[in-house]
Design an enzyme around this catalytic site. Structure first.
Site, PDB file in Angstrom:
ATOM      1  N   SER A 169       1.271 -12.967   0.598  1.00  0.00           N
ATOM      2  CA  SER A 169      -0.354 -13.368   0.470  1.00  0.00           C
ATOM      3  C   SER A 169      -0.911 -12.774   1.766  1.00  0.00           C
ATOM      4  O   SER A 169      -0.384 -12.296   2.740  1.00  0.00           O
ATOM      5  CB  SER A 169      -0.705 -14.814   0.336  1.00  0.00           C
ATOM      6  N   ASP A 197      -3.290   1.355   4.084  1.00  0.00           N
ATOM      7  CA  ASP A 197      -3.821   0.105   3.365  1.00  0.00           C
ATOM      8  C   ASP A 197      -2.580  -0.669   2.894  1.00  0.00           C
ATOM      9  O   ASP A 197      -2.698  -1.536   2.095  1.00  0.00           O
ATOM     10  CB  ASP A 197      -4.661   0.414   2.272  1.00  0.00           C
ATOM     11  N   GLY A 205      -0.976  -2.817   4.561  1.00  0.00           N
ATOM     12  CA  GLY A 205      -0.946  -4.146   4.977  1.00  0.00           C
ATOM     13  C   GLY A 205      -0.348  -4.247   6.444  1.00  0.00           C
ATOM     14  O   GLY A 205       0.310  -5.237   6.844  1.00  0.00           O
ATOM     15  N   LYS A 206      -0.422  -3.166   7.068  1.00  0.00           N
ATOM     16  CA  LYS A 206       0.002  -2.938   8.443  1.00  0.00           C
ATOM     17  C   LYS A 206      -0.471  -4.099   9.458  1.00  0.00           C
ATOM     18  O   LYS A 206       0.062  -4.529  10.301  1.00  0.00           O
ATOM     19  CB  LYS A 206      -0.582  -1.423   8.979  1.00  0.00           C
ATOM     20  N   GLY A 252      -8.657   0.674   8.550  1.00  0.00           N
ATOM     21  CA  GLY A 252      -9.335  -0.567   8.389  1.00  0.00           C
ATOM     22  C   GLY A 252      -8.261  -1.647   8.159  1.00  0.00           C
ATOM     23  O   GLY A 252      -7.376  -1.704   7.206  1.00  0.00           O
ATOM     24  N   HIS A 253      -8.078  -2.517   9.051  1.00  0.00           N
ATOM     25  CA  HIS A 253      -6.510  -3.339   8.997  1.00  0.00           C
ATOM     26  C   HIS A 253      -7.380  -4.834   8.976  1.00  0.00           C
ATOM     27  O   HIS A 253      -8.294  -5.358  10.180  1.00  0.00           O
ATOM     28  CB  HIS A 253      -6.004  -3.293  10.274  1.00  0.00           C
ATOM     29  N   LYS A 259     -13.623   2.172  -4.179  1.00  0.00           N
ATOM     30  CA  LYS A 259     -12.436   1.338  -4.879  1.00  0.00           C
ATOM     31  C   LYS A 259     -11.210   2.105  -4.655  1.00  0.00           C
ATOM     32  O   LYS A 259     -11.233   3.423  -4.799  1.00  0.00           O
ATOM     33  CB  LYS A 259     -13.092   1.516  -6.268  1.00  0.00           C
ATOM     34  N   ASN A 273     -11.531   5.265  11.146  1.00  0.00           N
ATOM     35  CA  ASN A 273     -10.806   5.614   9.618  1.00  0.00           C
ATOM     36  C   ASN A 273     -10.293   4.393   9.229  1.00  0.00           C
ATOM     37  O   ASN A 273     -10.058   4.030   8.327  1.00  0.00           O
ATOM     38  CB  ASN A 273     -10.445   7.087   9.434  1.00  0.00           C
ATOM     39  N   GLN A 319      -3.327   4.754   9.074  1.00  0.00           N
ATOM     40  CA  GLN A 319      -2.956   5.446   7.714  1.00  0.00           C
ATOM     41  C   GLN A 319      -1.653   5.215   7.434  1.00  0.00           C
ATOM     42  O   GLN A 319      -1.180   4.402   7.455  1.00  0.00           O
ATOM     43  CB  GLN A 319      -3.494   7.004   8.209  1.00  0.00           C
ATOM     44  N   SER A 345       6.022  -9.947   2.243  1.00  0.00           N
ATOM     45  CA  SER A 345       4.691 -10.307   2.405  1.00  0.00           C
ATOM     46  C   SER A 345       4.259 -10.959   1.009  1.00  0.00           C
ATOM     47  O   SER A 345       4.301 -10.177   0.206  1.00  0.00           O
ATOM     48  CB  SER A 345       3.673  -9.692   3.365  1.00  0.00           C
TER      49      SER A 345
HETATM   50  P1  GDP Z   1      -3.777  -1.803   6.511  1.00  0.00           P
HETATM   51  O1  GDP Z   1      -4.870  -0.834   6.664  1.00  0.00           O
HETATM   52  O2  GDP Z   1      -2.455  -1.300   6.346  1.00  0.00           O
HETATM   53  O3  GDP Z   1      -3.687  -2.721   7.700  1.00  0.00           O
HETATM   54  O4  GDP Z   1      -4.214  -2.680   5.140  1.00  0.00           O
HETATM   55  P2  GDP Z   1      -5.619  -3.116   4.620  1.00  0.00           P
HETATM   56  O5  GDP Z   1      -5.766  -4.259   5.525  1.00  0.00           O
HETATM   57  O6  GDP Z   1      -6.502  -1.891   4.692  1.00  0.00           O
HETATM   58  O7  GDP Z   1      -5.371  -3.607   3.162  1.00  0.00           O
HETATM   59  C1  GDP Z   1      -4.356  -4.544   2.802  1.00  0.00           C
HETATM   60  C2  GDP Z   1      -5.026  -5.642   2.183  1.00  0.00           C
HETATM   61  O8  GDP Z   1      -3.982  -6.498   1.743  1.00  0.00           O
HETATM   62  C3  GDP Z   1      -5.854  -6.428   3.149  1.00  0.00           C
HETATM   63  O9  GDP Z   1      -7.109  -7.129   2.708  1.00  0.00           O
HETATM   64  C4  GDP Z   1      -4.856  -7.793   3.474  1.00  0.00           C
HETATM   65  O10 GDP Z   1      -5.588  -8.955   3.490  1.00  0.00           O
HETATM   66  C5  GDP Z   1      -4.129  -7.833   1.827  1.00  0.00           C
HETATM   67  N1  GDP Z   1      -2.629  -8.306   2.086  1.00  0.00           N
HETATM   68  C6  GDP Z   1      -1.666  -7.894   3.157  1.00  0.00           C
HETATM   69  N2  GDP Z   1      -0.477  -8.260   2.656  1.00  0.00           N
HETATM   70  C7  GDP Z   1      -0.645  -8.945   1.674  1.00  0.00           C
HETATM   71  C8  GDP Z   1       0.084  -9.583   0.583  1.00  0.00           C
HETATM   72  O11 GDP Z   1       1.396  -9.792   0.824  1.00  0.00           O
HETATM   73  N3  GDP Z   1      -0.448 -10.187  -0.616  1.00  0.00           N
HETATM   74  C9  GDP Z   1      -1.723  -9.795  -0.745  1.00  0.00           C
HETATM   75  N4  GDP Z   1      -2.155 -10.301  -2.009  1.00  0.00           N
HETATM   76  N5  GDP Z   1      -2.666  -9.308   0.245  1.00  0.00           N
HETATM   77  C10 GDP Z   1      -2.016  -8.863   1.231  1.00  0.00           C
HETATM   78  P1  IMO Z   2      -5.697   2.470   7.452  1.00  0.00           P
HETATM   79  O1  IMO Z   2      -5.169   2.509   8.778  1.00  0.00           O
HETATM   80  C1  IMO Z   2      -6.521   4.708   3.629  1.00  0.00           C
HETATM   81  C2  IMO Z   2      -7.968   8.929   3.828  1.00  0.00           C
HETATM   82  C3  IMO Z   2      -9.304   8.950   3.582  1.00  0.00           C
HETATM   83  C4  IMO Z   2      -9.255  10.523   2.902  1.00  0.00           C
HETATM   84  C5  IMO Z   2      -8.392  11.045   4.130  1.00  0.00           C
HETATM   85  C6  IMO Z   2      -9.108  11.812   5.251  1.00  0.00           C
HETATM   86  O2  IMO Z   2      -6.493   1.465   6.959  1.00  0.00           O
HETATM   87  O3  IMO Z   2      -4.274   2.525   6.418  1.00  0.00           O
HETATM   88  P2  IMO Z   2     -10.401  10.937   7.446  1.00  0.00           P
HETATM   89  O4  IMO Z   2     -11.561  10.099   7.543  1.00  0.00           O
HETATM   90  O5  IMO Z   2      -9.325  10.231   8.214  1.00  0.00           O
HETATM   91  O6  IMO Z   2     -10.567  12.312   7.629  1.00  0.00           O
HETATM   92  O7  IMO Z   2     -10.069  10.833   5.978  1.00  0.00           O
HETATM   93  O8  IMO Z   2      -7.672  10.104   4.599  1.00  0.00           O
HETATM   94  N1  IMO Z   2      -7.860   7.766   5.016  1.00  0.00           N
HETATM   95  C7  IMO Z   2      -7.178   6.371   4.762  1.00  0.00           C
HETATM   96  N2  IMO Z   2      -6.841   5.902   3.654  1.00  0.00           N
HETATM   97  N3  IMO Z   2      -6.143   3.904   4.684  1.00  0.00           N
HETATM   98  C8  IMO Z   2      -6.582   4.333   5.880  1.00  0.00           C
HETATM   99  O9  IMO Z   2      -6.457   3.826   7.194  1.00  0.00           O
HETATM  100  C9  IMO Z   2      -7.171   5.869   5.922  1.00  0.00           C
HETATM  101  N4  IMO Z   2      -7.803   6.470   6.843  1.00  0.00           N
HETATM  102  C10 IMO Z   2      -7.963   7.600   6.317  1.00  0.00           C
HETATM  103  O10 IMO Z   2      -9.778   8.122   2.512  1.00  0.00           O
HETATM  104  O11 IMO Z   2      -8.599  10.470   1.872  1.00  0.00           O
HETATM  105 MG    MG Z   3      -6.506  -0.246   5.795  1.00  0.00          MG
END
Ligand code: GDP
Ligand code: IMO
Ligand code: MG
Length: 429
Positions: free
Chosen positions: A414, A13, A15-16, A40-41, A303, A38, A223, A412
């Site tokens: 926002s 998570d 911000g990939k 979520g981007h 959360k 698993n 991940q 980044s």
């Molecule tokens: P990922 O799993 O690495 O792709 O990250 P996620 O999408 O799960 O979580 C990153 C969250 O932060 C998303 O809701 C993005 O829209 C948000 N985000 C990414 N870059 C930024 C940033 O520079 N600032 C803020 N405020 N939000 C960001």
């Molecule tokens: P992105 O690509 C954050 C965490 C789960 C748990 C552990 C094992 O959005 O960054 P799993 O379902 O993979 O067997 O769970 O890994 N986890 C993540 N945490 N971002 C993710 O992906 C995750 N994918 C799995 O919360 O702790």
């Molecule tokens: Mg994610």
């Protein structure tokens, strides 16, 4: 000119998705190489938010996108995701999406097993996403997985399902649970097959052709390094290798195809699920990071736990992942803090150490050694040039570079696609 591999440098998570979408404008093809739904981007384009789990983030721009053999695919989840995106005006056709025909499938039984085990583990649970990722990778390694190409070969399905159920039904019987029926699994697979097969092909050949033509390949990790099954905070990890080396194996390309490794790094730290987290905050500052950063999981809505930036962990990820430079994200979330803390070392049993140990009990015992830094009152949200950043924010960025021993290539500020500052183009490295 090189290919670029994007990986997370923390616990996911970071911000990939946003960074991959931004870089996809410079790439000819985007490739996922591990994990499953698993992940979520989230990416935001002109206020519209797109949530991707299995589809590479390139699809939103229409950049050709590949799901490599290292990914485990839930065909029902994929089909639903394609449906949701098409409702948002993003068409996913076999011209845009290619799926490796040797990907292992996640079946409903994997999700059930994942959730049942977590429930039975009580306090000892991992905190998985419950998507069946672990059980599906276990079946793959144990050589009893059903793969995408098997959907095109109905004659062999019965034998493969029998082999799978020999294992799973023994397990279910032992647990006193209802056993599974081969005929209904076959019927489910036959029903979903036409939704997946049009995308399936030996993608390694396409990727070899891209390479031969000197095209730019962008690999999208899921991940993060600290969730890597070998190098992460085991057993609180996912079931795949999340580091850059996996990009080669998980897509069917030699290691020479990897190129520049970009580690996506949040300006603070978050984690979803259980496991050690030395810089975790349990006070109003942690709460504030969560609220300002909207730190709720994309996949499960849980959360996210929040804490200060941990330079020891990210430096370790830089070394383990061969990270050449980082994209520092969510700097704007730190706006308005009087002071910020950065973890620069750990104390373990009274001794200072500069790395995160492997043993689970030592990981649980380490205490962070913090360095305090001055915060900034001005807003950095939406900044599109380095010159717009307040001096103390620049100081924070520079100190992070020094501590993690890697430069910032992108910043980044926002969730919006274009609120991104390019310091160094990874494709031009
Ligand atoms: P990922 O799993 O690495 O792709 O990250 P996620 O999408 O799960 O979580 C990153 C969250 O932060 C998303 O809701 C993005 O829209 C948000 N985000 C990414 N870059 C930024 C940033 O520079 N600032 C803020 N405020 N939000 C960001
Ligand atoms: P992105 O690509 C954050 C965490 C789960 C748990 C552990 C094992 O959005 O960054 P799993 O379902 O993979 O067997 O769970 O890994 N986890 C993540 N945490 N971002 C993710 O992906 C995750 N994918 C799995 O919360 O702790
Ligand atoms: Mg994610």
């Amino acid at each position: 000119m090189s290919n670029v591999v994007v990986i997370g440098s923390q616990w996911g998570d970071e911000g990939k998705g946003k960074v991959v979408d931004w870089l996809a404008s410079r790439a000819d093809v985007v490739v996922r190489f591990q994990g499953g739904h698993n992940a979520g981007h989230t990416l935001v384009v002109n206020g519209t938010s797109y949530k991707l789990s299995l589809l590479p983030s390139g699809v939103v721009r229409g950049t050709p996108s590949v799901i490599g053999n290292g990914v485990v695919i839930d065909p029902w989840a994929l089909s639903r995701e394609i449906g949701v995106l098409s409702g948002q005006g993003v068409t996913v056709t076999p011209d845009v999406l290619m799926i490796a025909d040797n990907c292992a499938l996640i079946l409903p039984l994997h999700g059930h097993l994942d959730r049942a085990r977590e429930e039975a583990a009580g306090k000892g649970k991992i905190g998985t996403t419950g998507r069946g990722i672990g059980p599906a990778y276990e079946d793959k390694v144990a050589r009893r997985a059903i793969r995408v190409c098997d959907l095109a070969d109905p004659d062999s399905l019965d034998m493969k399902i029998d082999r799978l159920l020999t294992h799973h039904n023994a397990l279910l019987k032992g647990l006193g649970a209802k056993t599974l029926d081969a005929a209904s699994i076959r019927a489910e697979l036959e029903e979903i097959a036409p939704h997946i097969l049009p995308y399936a092909r030996p993608v390694w050949r396409e990727l070899a052709a891209y390479r031969k033509m000197g095209k730019r390949i962008l690999f999208e990790g899921a991940q993060g390094a600290l969730l890597d099954v070998d190098h992460g905070t085991y057993p609180f990890v996912t079931s795949s290798n999340t580091l850059a080396g996996q990009a080669a194996v998980g897509s069917g390309m030699g290691p020479g195809g990897i190129g520049y490794v970009l580690g996506i790094t949040k300006a603070y730290t978050t984690r979803v699920g259980e496991g050690p987290f030395p810089t975790e905050l349990f006070d109003d500052k942690g709460e504030r990071l969560g609220v300002r950063g909207h730190e709720f999981g994309t996949v499960t809505g849980r959360k996210r736990r929040c804490g200060w930036f941990d330079a020891v962990l990210v430096r370790q990820s830089v070394k383990l992942g061969g990270i050449d430079g980082i994209a520092l994200t969510k700097l704007d979330v730190l706006d308005g803090f009087d002071t910020l803390k950065v973890c620069v070392a750990y104390r373990l049993d009274g001794k200072e150490i500069d790395y995160f140990p492997s043993s689970m009990s030592e990981q649980a015992r380490v205490e962070p050694v913090f360095e305090e830094m001055e915060g900034w009152t001005q807003s950095t949200e939406g900044a599109r040039s380095f010159a717009e950043l307040p001096a103390t924010a620049v100081k924070y960025v520079r100190r992070i570079e020094e501590l993690i021993e890697a430069p910032v290539a992108l910043l980044s500020t926002s969730p919006e696609r274009d609120d991104t500052i390019l310091m160094h183009d990874p494709f031009e490295d």
